[in-house]
Structures are given as structure tokens and as C-alpha cells.
Enzyme design. Sequence first.
Site, PDB file in Angstrom:
ATOM      1  N   ASP A   1       0.805  -0.897  -0.308  1.00 14.62           N
ATOM      2  CA  ASP A   1      -0.233  -0.238  -0.068  1.00 14.62           C
ATOM      3  C   ASP A   1       1.105   1.626  -0.254  1.00 14.62           C
ATOM      4  O   ASP A   1       1.287   1.834   1.250  1.00 14.62           O
ATOM      5  CB  ASP A   1      -0.924   0.054   1.445  1.00 14.62           C
ATOM      6  CG  ASP A   1      -2.304   1.160   0.995  1.00 14.62           C
ATOM      7  OD1 ASP A   1      -2.443   2.149   0.605  1.00 14.62           O
ATOM      8  OD2 ASP A   1      -2.668   1.190   2.158  1.00 14.62           O
TER       9      ASP A   1
ATOM     10  N   GLN B   1      -6.589   7.406  -4.850  1.00 11.39           N
ATOM     11  CA  GLN B   1      -6.389   8.443  -6.907  1.00 11.39           C
ATOM     12  C   GLN B   1      -4.930   9.182  -6.906  1.00 11.39           C
ATOM     13  O   GLN B   1      -4.532   9.464  -7.707  1.00 11.39           O
ATOM     14  CB  GLN B   1      -7.466   8.902  -7.418  1.00 11.39           C
ATOM     15  CG  GLN B   1      -7.517  10.050  -7.930  1.00 11.39           C
ATOM     16  CD  GLN B   1      -8.640  10.694  -8.810  1.00 11.39           C
ATOM     17  OE1 GLN B   1      -9.879  10.275  -8.300  1.00 11.39           O
ATOM     18  NE2 GLN B   1      -8.143  12.436  -9.053  1.00 11.39           N
TER      19      GLN B   1
ATOM     20  N   THR C   1      -8.156   1.982  -5.112  1.00 13.63           N
ATOM     21  CA  THR C   1      -9.063   1.889  -3.762  1.00 13.63           C
ATOM     22  C   THR C   1      -9.968   2.973  -3.024  1.00 13.63           C
ATOM     23  O   THR C   1     -11.319   2.508  -2.535  1.00 13.63           O
ATOM     24  CB  THR C   1      -8.386   1.820  -2.155  1.00 13.63           C
ATOM     25  OG1 THR C   1      -8.162   3.224  -2.477  1.00 13.63           O
ATOM     26  CG2 THR C   1      -7.313   1.098  -1.775  1.00 13.63           C
TER      27      THR C   1
ATOM     28  N   ALA D   1     -17.995   9.211   8.082  1.00 10.06           N
ATOM     29  CA  ALA D   1     -16.472   9.400   9.631  1.00 10.06           C
ATOM     30  C   ALA D   1     -15.872   8.857   9.404  1.00 10.06           C
ATOM     31  O   ALA D   1     -15.365   8.436   8.228  1.00 10.06           O
ATOM     32  CB  ALA D   1     -17.673   8.295  10.646  1.00 10.06           C
TER      33      ALA D   1
ATOM     34  N   ASP E   1      -5.499  -0.627   5.693  1.00 10.06           N
ATOM     35  CA  ASP E   1      -4.469  -1.069   6.480  1.00 10.06           C
ATOM     36  C   ASP E   1      -5.295  -3.143   6.746  1.00 10.06           C
ATOM     37  O   ASP E   1      -4.753  -4.250   6.014  1.00 10.06           O
ATOM     38  CB  ASP E   1      -3.877  -1.508   7.610  1.00 10.06           C
ATOM     39  CG  ASP E   1      -3.274  -0.030   7.506  1.00 10.06           C
ATOM     40  OD1 ASP E   1      -2.604   0.260   6.442  1.00 10.06           O
ATOM     41  OD2 ASP E   1      -3.069   0.761   8.812  1.00 10.06           O
TER      42      ASP E   1
END
Length: 309
Positions: A114, A148, A183, A225, A232
Site C-alpha cells: 500500500d 487516486q 481504492t 465518519a 491497512d
Amino acid sequence: MHEMDCRVLSIQSHVVRGYVGNKSASFPLQVLGFEVDSINSVQFSNHTGYAHWKGQVLTADELHVLYEGIKLNNVTHYNYVLTGYTRDMSFLEMVVDIVQELKRANPNLVYVCDPVLGDHGSMYVPENLLPVYKNKVVPVAEIITPNQFEAELLTGKKIGTEKDAIEVMDLLHNMGPDTVVITSSDLPSRLGDNYLVALGSQRTVKPDGTKSTQRIRMEIPKVDAVFVGTGDLFAAMLLAWTHHHPSDLKTACEKTVSVMHHVIKRTISYANEVAGPGKKPSPAQLELRMVQSKADIEDPAIVVEATVL
């Protein structure tokens, strides 16, 4: 997976309380049958979204010492390496060295990265990390999960349309990874403002040597929220579900996003309940309800269908 343990080396943050980094990745991977070996890149009392936090940071040299210990005992056979948020350039370069060495020991090793650089147009890691990700980290990764902004930084190309996104994912493939998942994006969702668009692309080489690419798009319900540790969890679940569905990115992403959905839903309803009517939940109340979601992690009801592009 039975004849040989599937083993993951996860190099991420550790918190005493709550779920982020290794705390976010280990339990779900273990529940899904993976052996997880953790190196804690930091040890903090809690994540840094709280009012207070204290703790220690592992240096590149200390990382190397831990790796040396594993090596001396000749237990360096890993199927996966997983990494997330890193702030230090020399630490990141050490991770690359370790990945390359582990790949020499097991050429089939899959590195899931990641590439955490920032979000919403601003970087929240030192800028000297970008060239390291670009030139050293991404080229040795098989699976990457940028948002992005991170995908744009890594390729130098902006995403305004789905076509741009596909081009950016192709550029990322050309840098090394055969699986790329963006993502979250700012692309408009067909289902309206309450949905986020995520995109994925997987390159596979057929037995006859020809390459084919599966590309998918997902509309993910937005949640009002701020959660910490979700990125992760996403990377860990993508590791697990691509392992179980190696050439079916659509199914792997549907299961990954569905796990996220169940965990987040359980977390938000718990947080709202504990905070009380009309009150904004605190960071402590918004810690992911990970243990309580064990059944959903093991067998997620699919709540998001991916569209094949």
C-alpha cells in the site's frame, strides 16, 4: 494451503490500543488461515488521531537486525510480504532490500504494497519518499493499493475520467505490479453522491504467453465518519482474497470490499450507540470492531458487485 503454511511477513505500525497497521492486518489474515510474522515499524500507545500518543519508532538498522535474526535461523521462506504506511526513507529502502532478498529465496513471493503517500491532493509523508516508491518499491511489488492521489503521484498523470484511470493503471502495470487497485477516486458514481468509485486492474499471462487484462469498477457506499486502519485492512484482505482467487480480481475485490463494509457498519453503529444521540463519536469509540467481525471476515456476505469494464 495445507501441505505448506502460507506465511506473510507484515512490516507495519503497532499500536497498544486499537486497530491500525499490523493490528489491523494480523487478526483478519490469521482468521483466514495465514501465518503472520509481524515486524512493528513503530510501537505507539494508540493511533495519532487521538489527542495524545506516545511510543517508539523502529530504525532501518533495527529492522535489519530483526531480519538478520530470522535469516540466521534459516526461516526466511515467505509467500507474501505486506507493507503500509512508512515515514522514513532509509527504512523504506531497507524494506526493498529485504523483499529482494526474500524473492531470491522464493521467486514466487508476492509483495503486497500500500504505497501510502497522501490523500485529497496533499502528501502526508516526506516528499523524498515519492522517488523511492516510484523507482524502487513499486517495481518489486506484485499488488499495489493506491488511492487516486497516490496513483497520480506515482505515474505523473491526473485522473479526470474512467479512461484516464485505466491509462494510469496500465502505467502502474508497466512499472511492475500485475494487480492494481485504486481504492478510492473522485470519479462520479452512477449510483449518486453517496457512493465512491474504486477501480481495479489485473494482468495475467496465459500459458501460451499472451497477456490479458481484467479491469473492474466498484461503487462503494460512502460512510460519514473518519476511520483509521481501514486502508491497512483493505490491503490485508486483498492479499487474502487474491490468494484464494488468484485470477479473478472481480471476486477478490467484492469479498475485500464486503469485509470492509461489514466491519465499518458494525463500527459505526457501535460508536453511535456509545457516543449517545446527537454526539460525535471520539477516535476511541471509532476503533474498528475487528474481533466482533470475525464471522464476516471469514465468510463475507457480498454487498458490492463489481462491474467488469
